[in-house]
Write a protein that holds these residues in place. Structure first.
Motif, PDB file in Angstrom:
ATOM      1  N   SER A 104      16.803  14.272   2.182  1.00 23.24           N
ATOM      2  CA  SER A 104      17.573  13.134   2.695  1.00 23.24           C
ATOM      3  C   SER A 104      18.719  12.837   1.724  1.00 23.24           C
ATOM      4  CB  SER A 104      16.669  11.906   2.817  1.00 23.24           C
ATOM      5  OG  SER A 104      17.388  10.813   3.341  1.00 23.24           O
ATOM      6  N   THR A 161      15.733   9.800  -4.532  1.00 20.72           N
ATOM      7  CA  THR A 161      14.858  10.962  -4.327  1.00 20.72           C
ATOM      8  C   THR A 161      15.360  11.859  -3.207  1.00 20.72           C
ATOM      9  OG1 THR A 161      13.526   9.807  -2.714  1.00 20.72           O
ATOM     10  CG2 THR A 161      12.779   9.678  -4.996  1.00 20.72           C
ATOM     11  N   SER A 184      10.182   1.560  -1.805  1.00 14.34           N
ATOM     12  CA  SER A 184      10.216   3.015  -2.059  1.00 14.34           C
ATOM     13  C   SER A 184      10.985   3.765  -0.973  1.00 14.34           C
ATOM     14  CB  SER A 184       8.791   3.561  -2.173  1.00 14.34           C
ATOM     15  OG  SER A 184       8.089   3.351  -0.965  1.00 14.34           O
ATOM     16  N   GLY A 185      11.854   3.039  -0.239  1.00 11.69           N
ATOM     17  CA  GLY A 185      12.705   3.718   0.735  1.00 11.69           C
ATOM     18  C   GLY A 185      12.030   3.872   2.081  1.00 11.69           C
ATOM     19  N   GLY A 186      12.597   4.759   2.869  1.00 14.41           N
ATOM     20  CA  GLY A 186      12.073   4.969   4.216  1.00 14.41           C
ATOM     21  C   GLY A 186      10.650   5.508   4.173  1.00 14.41           C
ATOM     22  N   ASP A 187       9.798   5.003   5.072  1.00 13.50           N
ATOM     23  CA  ASP A 187       8.402   5.460   5.123  1.00 13.50           C
ATOM     24  C   ASP A 187       8.376   6.880   5.686  1.00 13.50           C
ATOM     25  OD1 ASP A 187       5.732   6.044   5.887  1.00 13.50           O
ATOM     26  OD2 ASP A 187       5.287   3.898   5.967  1.00 13.50           O
ATOM     27  N   GLN A 188       8.065   7.838   4.796  1.00 12.67           N
ATOM     28  CA  GLN A 188       8.148   9.257   5.182  1.00 12.67           C
ATOM     29  C   GLN A 188       7.130   9.618   6.270  1.00 12.67           C
ATOM     30  OE1 GLN A 188      10.881  11.185   3.883  1.00 12.67           O
ATOM     31  NE2 GLN A 188      11.253   9.019   3.521  1.00 12.67           N
ATOM     32  N   HIS A 205       0.823  -1.220   0.000  1.00  7.81           N
ATOM     33  CA  HIS A 205       0.000   0.000   0.000  1.00  7.81           C
ATOM     34  C   HIS A 205       0.853   1.265   0.000  1.00  7.81           C
ATOM     35  CE1 HIS A 205       0.931  -1.053   4.129  1.00  7.81           C
ATOM     36  NE2 HIS A 205       0.641   0.174   4.524  1.00  7.81           N
ATOM     37  N   VAL A 206       2.127   1.152   0.402  1.00 11.14           N
ATOM     38  CA  VAL A 206       3.041   2.313   0.354  1.00 11.14           C
ATOM     39  C   VAL A 206       4.260   1.982  -0.521  1.00 11.14           C
ATOM     40  CG1 VAL A 206       2.365   3.529   2.473  1.00 11.14           C
ATOM     41  CG2 VAL A 206       3.955   1.596   2.619  1.00 11.14           C
ATOM     42  N   HIS A 207       4.009   1.188  -1.559  1.00  6.90           N
ATOM     43  CA  HIS A 207       5.094   0.765  -2.458  1.00  6.90           C
ATOM     44  C   HIS A 207       6.269   0.150  -1.686  1.00  6.90           C
ATOM     45  CE1 HIS A 207       3.064   2.114  -5.944  1.00  6.90           C
ATOM     46  NE2 HIS A 207       3.371   3.393  -5.901  1.00  6.90           N
ATOM     47  N   GLY A 257      15.836   4.987  -0.513  1.00  6.13           N
ATOM     48  CA  GLY A 257      16.516   3.948   0.271  1.00  6.13           C
ATOM     49  C   GLY A 257      16.222   2.555  -0.265  1.00  6.13           C
TER      50      GLY A 257
HETATM   51  C1  2NE Z   1       7.742   5.783  -5.743  1.00  7.79           C
HETATM   52  C2  2NE Z   1       6.898   6.915  -6.291  1.00  7.79           C
HETATM   53  C3  2NE Z   1       7.676   7.690  -7.368  1.00  7.79           C
HETATM   54  C4  2NE Z   1       5.643   6.271  -6.947  1.00  7.79           C
HETATM   55  O1  2NE Z   1       4.736   7.269  -7.370  1.00  7.79           O
HETATM   56  P1  2NE Z   1       3.220   6.852  -7.718  1.00  7.79           P
HETATM   57  O2  2NE Z   1       2.556   8.102  -8.208  1.00  7.79           O
HETATM   58  O3  2NE Z   1       3.194   5.657  -8.613  1.00  7.79           O
HETATM   59  O4  2NE Z   1       2.568   6.345  -6.344  1.00  7.79           O
HETATM   60  P2  2NE Z   1       2.131   7.234  -5.103  1.00  7.79           P
HETATM   61  O5  2NE Z   1       0.702   7.619  -5.234  1.00  7.79           O
HETATM   62  O6  2NE Z   1       3.093   8.317  -4.861  1.00  7.79           O
HETATM   63  O7  2NE Z   1       2.320   6.154  -3.921  1.00  7.79           O
HETATM   64  C5  2NE Z   1       1.289   5.243  -3.569  1.00  7.79           C
HETATM   65  C6  2NE Z   1       1.118   5.342  -2.074  1.00  7.79           C
HETATM   66  O8  2NE Z   1       2.333   4.965  -1.451  1.00  7.79           O
HETATM   67  C7  2NE Z   1       2.761   6.016  -0.600  1.00  7.79           C
HETATM   68  C8  2NE Z   1       2.184   7.276  -1.218  1.00  7.79           C
HETATM   69  O9  2NE Z   1       2.137   8.313  -0.275  1.00  7.79           O
HETATM   70  C9  2NE Z   1       0.817   6.780  -1.657  1.00  7.79           C
HETATM   71  O10 2NE Z   1      -0.008   6.694  -0.531  1.00  7.79           O
HETATM   72  P3  2NE Z   1      -1.555   7.214  -0.618  1.00  7.79           P
HETATM   73  O11 2NE Z   1      -1.523   8.615  -1.141  1.00  7.79           O
HETATM   74  O12 2NE Z   1      -2.203   6.263  -1.605  1.00  7.79           O
HETATM   75  O13 2NE Z   1      -2.080   7.070   0.759  1.00  7.79           O
HETATM   76  N1  2NE Z   1       4.207   6.030  -0.557  1.00  7.79           N
HETATM   77  C10 2NE Z   1       5.058   5.839  -1.582  1.00  7.79           C
HETATM   78  N2  2NE Z   1       6.317   5.936  -1.185  1.00  7.79           N
HETATM   79  C11 2NE Z   1       6.285   6.202   0.140  1.00  7.79           C
HETATM   80  C12 2NE Z   1       7.269   6.427   1.123  1.00  7.79           C
HETATM   81  N3  2NE Z   1       8.585   6.333   0.851  1.00  7.79           N
HETATM   82  N4  2NE Z   1       6.874   6.698   2.372  1.00  7.79           N
HETATM   83  C13 2NE Z   1       5.578   6.746   2.683  1.00  7.79           C
HETATM   84  N5  2NE Z   1       4.582   6.542   1.792  1.00  7.79           N
HETATM   85  C14 2NE Z   1       4.932   6.272   0.535  1.00  7.79           C
HETATM   86  C15 2NE Z   1       6.436   7.880  -5.191  1.00  7.79           C
HETATM   87  O14 2NE Z   1       5.523   7.210  -4.361  1.00  7.79           O
HETATM   88  C16 2NE Z   1       7.551   8.429  -4.384  1.00  7.79           C
HETATM   89  O15 2NE Z   1       8.288   9.297  -4.829  1.00  7.79           O
HETATM   90  N6  2NE Z   1       7.687   7.935  -3.149  1.00  7.79           N
HETATM   91  C17 2NE Z   1       8.615   8.469  -2.180  1.00  7.79           C
HETATM   92  C18 2NE Z   1      10.026   7.931  -2.426  1.00  7.79           C
HETATM   93  C19 2NE Z   1      10.978   8.522  -1.401  1.00  7.79           C
HETATM   94  O16 2NE Z   1      11.228   9.718  -1.437  1.00  7.79           O
HETATM   95  N7  2NE Z   1      11.485   7.725  -0.470  1.00  7.79           N
HETATM   96  C20 2NE Z   1      12.312   8.144   0.615  1.00  7.79           C
HETATM   97  C21 2NE Z   1      13.726   8.485   0.171  1.00  7.79           C
HETATM   98  S1  2NE Z   1      14.821   8.828   1.527  1.00  7.79           S
HETATM   99  C22 2NE Z   1      15.259   7.247   2.064  1.00  7.79           C
HETATM  100  O17 2NE Z   1      14.639   6.298   1.695  1.00  7.79           O
HETATM  101  C23 2NE Z   1      16.387   7.073   3.012  1.00  7.79           C
HETATM  102  C24 2NE Z   1      17.562   7.788   2.890  1.00  7.79           C
HETATM  103  O18 2NE Z   1      17.691   8.675   1.901  1.00  7.79           O
HETATM  104  C25 2NE Z   1      18.606   7.637   3.801  1.00  7.79           C
HETATM  105  C26 2NE Z   1      18.490   6.697   4.804  1.00  7.79           C
HETATM  106  C27 2NE Z   1      17.323   5.970   4.923  1.00  7.79           C
HETATM  107  C28 2NE Z   1      16.285   6.139   4.019  1.00  7.79           C
END
Ligand code: 2NE
Length: 270
Positions: A146, A140, A70-74, A29-31, A118
């Protein structure tokens, strides 16, 4: 495939079949974004894989077909890290990365859909990556406040080169499976419905090889890049092999028998 559950968790699946372990993030549900609990459960499963001599290859994947991770849950990112029910902010995914890197068995990332942030770094640290045609890759961090300057930057640069790694991080663009194959970021691209079959096929090809040779190769590849920690890992394997020898056993036996060791009977090589 007849995957059998090994242990029940809340946020991952952990299964086994034919000496292959499958660890899958189960938050579609959150990828398949990870929380501290997801990571804690993955670390626990990896540790079980390490100790289980029947596990020869580990597959890392995500449930649902639309995302690897999709990495850490924001939504649980707090002040200083990702916050679980214990209210402590953590970046425990870095611990998981090190375990994937050092576990003495190949880890194959099986990527369908998003491998982002992540989640992208997790596939980068795996030994091999098989991607489905729907896979999309990218970082991202600078968009969401981050970054991962560890394996996520330096090892990525070793794989795709400095220019491309900087592009990936500075622009935060997304790359499809063909782009990823072209830049050497993944090993193979297959149709989505062939992803699991191909990943298992690759695992079986590895399993058909000498386990110690594969173990030594993994630590040798790491040693070149990982500095003292890499040398420690490789040297640990040298110690393991030495402990199997009669010469090493003579040293221990002589100590326990309170006599001088007799090294004369052991072969010396040029
Ligand atoms: C992956 C991406 C590009 C997909 O986009 P799309 O449009 O296909 O899906 P959508 O609608 O954005 O995502 C579906 C649901 O999953 C949640 C979204 O909020 C959405 O929820 P609802 O609106 O349906 O309720 N979701 C997706 N990714 C999530 C996340 N990471 N945390 C919480 N909820 C998430 C698009 O979803 C996207 O860009 N996601 C965010 C990717 C991201 O920025 N991840 C974190 C990077 S930082 C990291 O991981 C990290 C680090 O840099 C250093 C150390 C540790 C961790």
């Amino acid at each position: 495939f007849d995957w059998k559950p090994v242990k029940e968790y809340q946020e991952i699946l952990f299964q086994k079949f034919d000496s292959i372990a499958r660890i899958s993030i189960n938050r579609p549900h959150v990828h398949n974004a990870f929380t501290p609990l997801t990571v804690k459960e993955m670390i626990d499963a990896m540790n079980i894989c390490r100790d289980d001599s029947d596990v020869r290859v580990i597959i890392l994947t995500g449930e649902g077909g639309n995302a690897f991770c999709s990495g850490g849950d924001q939504s649980v990112r707090g002040h200083g890290g990702y916050v679980g029910t214990d209210t402590v902010p953590r970046l425990n995914v870095l611990d998981l990365q090190r375990i994937i890197r050092t576990i003495p068995k190949p880890v194959i990332a099986s990527v369908a859909g998003w491998a982002i942030g992540g989640g992208h770094v997790l596939h980068v640290v795996c030994d091999l990556t098989i991607a489905a045609e729907n896979a999309r890759f990218g970082q991202t961090g600078p968009k969401v406040g981050s970054f991962d300057g560890g394996f996520g930057a330096s090892y990525l640069a070793r794989i795709v080169g400095q220019k491309k790694a900087r592009e990936i991080w500075y622009l935060c663009d997304q790359y499809d499976a063909k782009d990823a194959l072209d830049m050497g970021l993944v090993n193979k691209v297959v149709p989505l419905d062939m992803l699991e079959e191909t990943t298992v096929d690759w695992a079986r090809k590895i399993i058909a090889k000498s386990p110690l040779a594969i173990r030594m190769l993994k630590s040798s590849f790491n040693a070149e890049l990982d500095g003292q920690a890499g040398i420690q890992e490789l040297a640990g394997n040298a110690t393991l092999l030495y402990y199997l020898s009669d010469e090493a056993k003579e040293g221990k036996n002589a100590f326990l028998e309170k006599r001088a060791p007799d090294w004369s009977k052991y072969p010396k090589f040029p």
